[in-house]
Design a protein around this motif. Structure first.
Motif, short mmCIF file in Angstrom:
data_model
loop_
_atom_site.label_atom_id
_atom_site.label_comp_id
_atom_site.label_asym_id
_atom_site.label_seq_id
_atom_site.Cartn_x
_atom_site.Cartn_y
_atom_site.Cartn_z
N ALA A 67 7.04 -1.67 -5.02
CA ALA A 67 7.60 -1.98 -6.35
C ALA A 67 6.51 -1.96 -7.42
N ILE A 68 5.32 -2.38 -7.06
CA ILE A 68 4.21 -2.43 -8.01
C ILE A 68 3.51 -1.07 -8.14
N ASN A 69 3.31 -0.39 -7.00
CA ASN A 69 2.49 0.82 -6.98
C ASN A 69 3.27 2.13 -6.92
N GLY A 70 4.56 2.06 -6.64
CA GLY A 70 5.38 3.27 -6.62
C GLY A 70 5.37 4.04 -5.32
N ASP A 71 4.60 3.59 -4.33
CA ASP A 71 4.58 4.27 -3.04
C ASP A 71 4.22 3.27 -1.95
N THR A 72 4.22 3.77 -0.71
CA THR A 72 3.89 2.89 0.43
C THR A 72 2.53 3.25 1.04
N ILE A 73 1.71 3.94 0.27
CA ILE A 73 0.40 4.36 0.77
C ILE A 73 -0.61 3.26 0.46
N VAL A 74 -0.73 2.35 1.41
CA VAL A 74 -1.63 1.20 1.27
C VAL A 74 -2.97 1.58 1.92
N PRO A 75 -4.07 1.47 1.17
CA PRO A 75 -5.36 1.78 1.78
C PRO A 75 -5.62 0.88 3.00
N GLN A 76 -6.07 1.49 4.09
CA GLN A 76 -6.27 0.77 5.34
C GLN A 76 -7.22 -0.41 5.17
N LYS A 77 -8.23 -0.27 4.33
CA LYS A 77 -9.24 -1.30 4.18
C LYS A 77 -8.89 -2.31 3.09
N SER A 78 -7.63 -2.34 2.67
CA SER A 78 -7.23 -3.24 1.58
C SER A 78 -6.79 -4.62 2.07
N GLY A 79 -7.03 -4.93 3.32
CA GLY A 79 -6.66 -6.25 3.83
C GLY A 79 -5.57 -6.18 4.87
N PRO A 80 -4.92 -7.31 5.12
CA PRO A 80 -3.90 -7.38 6.18
C PRO A 80 -2.76 -6.37 6.03
N LEU A 81 -2.31 -6.13 4.80
CA LEU A 81 -1.21 -5.18 4.62
C LEU A 81 -1.66 -3.77 4.97
N GLY A 82 -2.86 -3.39 4.58
CA GLY A 82 -3.40 -2.07 4.92
C GLY A 82 -3.52 -1.89 6.43
N THR A 83 -3.97 -2.92 7.11
CA THR A 83 -4.08 -2.87 8.57
C THR A 83 -2.71 -2.74 9.20
N TRP A 84 -1.75 -3.51 8.69
CA TRP A 84 -0.39 -3.47 9.23
C TRP A 84 0.23 -2.09 9.05
N VAL A 85 0.07 -1.50 7.85
CA VAL A 85 0.62 -0.17 7.58
C VAL A 85 -0.02 0.85 8.53
N HIS A 86 -1.32 0.77 8.71
CA HIS A 86 -2.03 1.65 9.63
C HIS A 86 -1.45 1.51 11.04
N ASN A 87 -1.20 0.28 11.46
CA ASN A 87 -0.63 0.04 12.79
C ASN A 87 0.77 0.64 12.92
N GLN A 88 1.57 0.56 11.86
CA GLN A 88 2.93 1.13 11.92
C GLN A 88 2.84 2.63 12.11
N ARG A 89 1.88 3.27 11.43
CA ARG A 89 1.71 4.72 11.58
C ARG A 89 1.28 5.07 13.01
N ASN A 90 0.36 4.27 13.55
CA ASN A 90 -0.08 4.51 14.94
C ASN A 90 1.07 4.31 15.92
N HIS A 91 1.86 3.27 15.72
CA HIS A 91 3.00 3.01 16.60
C HIS A 91 4.01 4.16 16.52
N TYR A 92 4.23 4.66 15.32
CA TYR A 92 5.16 5.77 15.12
C TYR A 92 4.66 7.01 15.87
N ARG A 93 3.36 7.29 15.76
CA ARG A 93 2.76 8.43 16.46
C ARG A 93 2.94 8.30 17.97
#
Length: 97
Positions: A43-69
């Motif tokens: 809602a704030i940034n217009g996309d779901t591309i969270v930098p991996q090193k941006s904290g817990p949310l970035g780590t979580w997003v990275h994990n979702q991508r790995n799980h999907y793969r």
């Protein structure tokens, strides 16, 4: 506050101290709590591309991508089809490269 040292079958001393505090907080946020944070991020940034090193949310997003793969490779992953659908519903980017 002191706990009584006497030991009775029905009194407070019979209840171990760790059982008195059942309001233990989770060590990590739930999947749904993190998903809500991702929705807020979008809602704030217009996309779901969270930098991996941006904290817990970035780590979580990275994990979702790995799980999907892993799922796409036919391997076990904790990401369910329901969770995939939720991520897809907000335009989650599964591949960033």
């Amino acid at each position: 506050e002191e706990v009584a040292q006497s030991s009775t079958a029905h009194g407070p001393a019979a209840i171990p101290p760790f059982a008195l505090n059942n309001t233990k907080k989770r060590k990590y946020p739930s999947w749904h709590e993190m998903f809500k944070k991702l929705v807020d991020f979008k809602a704030i940034n217009g996309d779901t591309i969270v930098p991996q090193k941006s904290g817990p949310l970035g780590t979580w997003v990275h994990n979702q991508r790995n799980h999907y793969r892993l799922l796409k490779e036919g391997k076990y992953a904790p990401l369910t089809s329901d969770k995939c659908e939720q991520l897809e519903s907000i335009g989650f980017v599964f591949k960033c490269r």
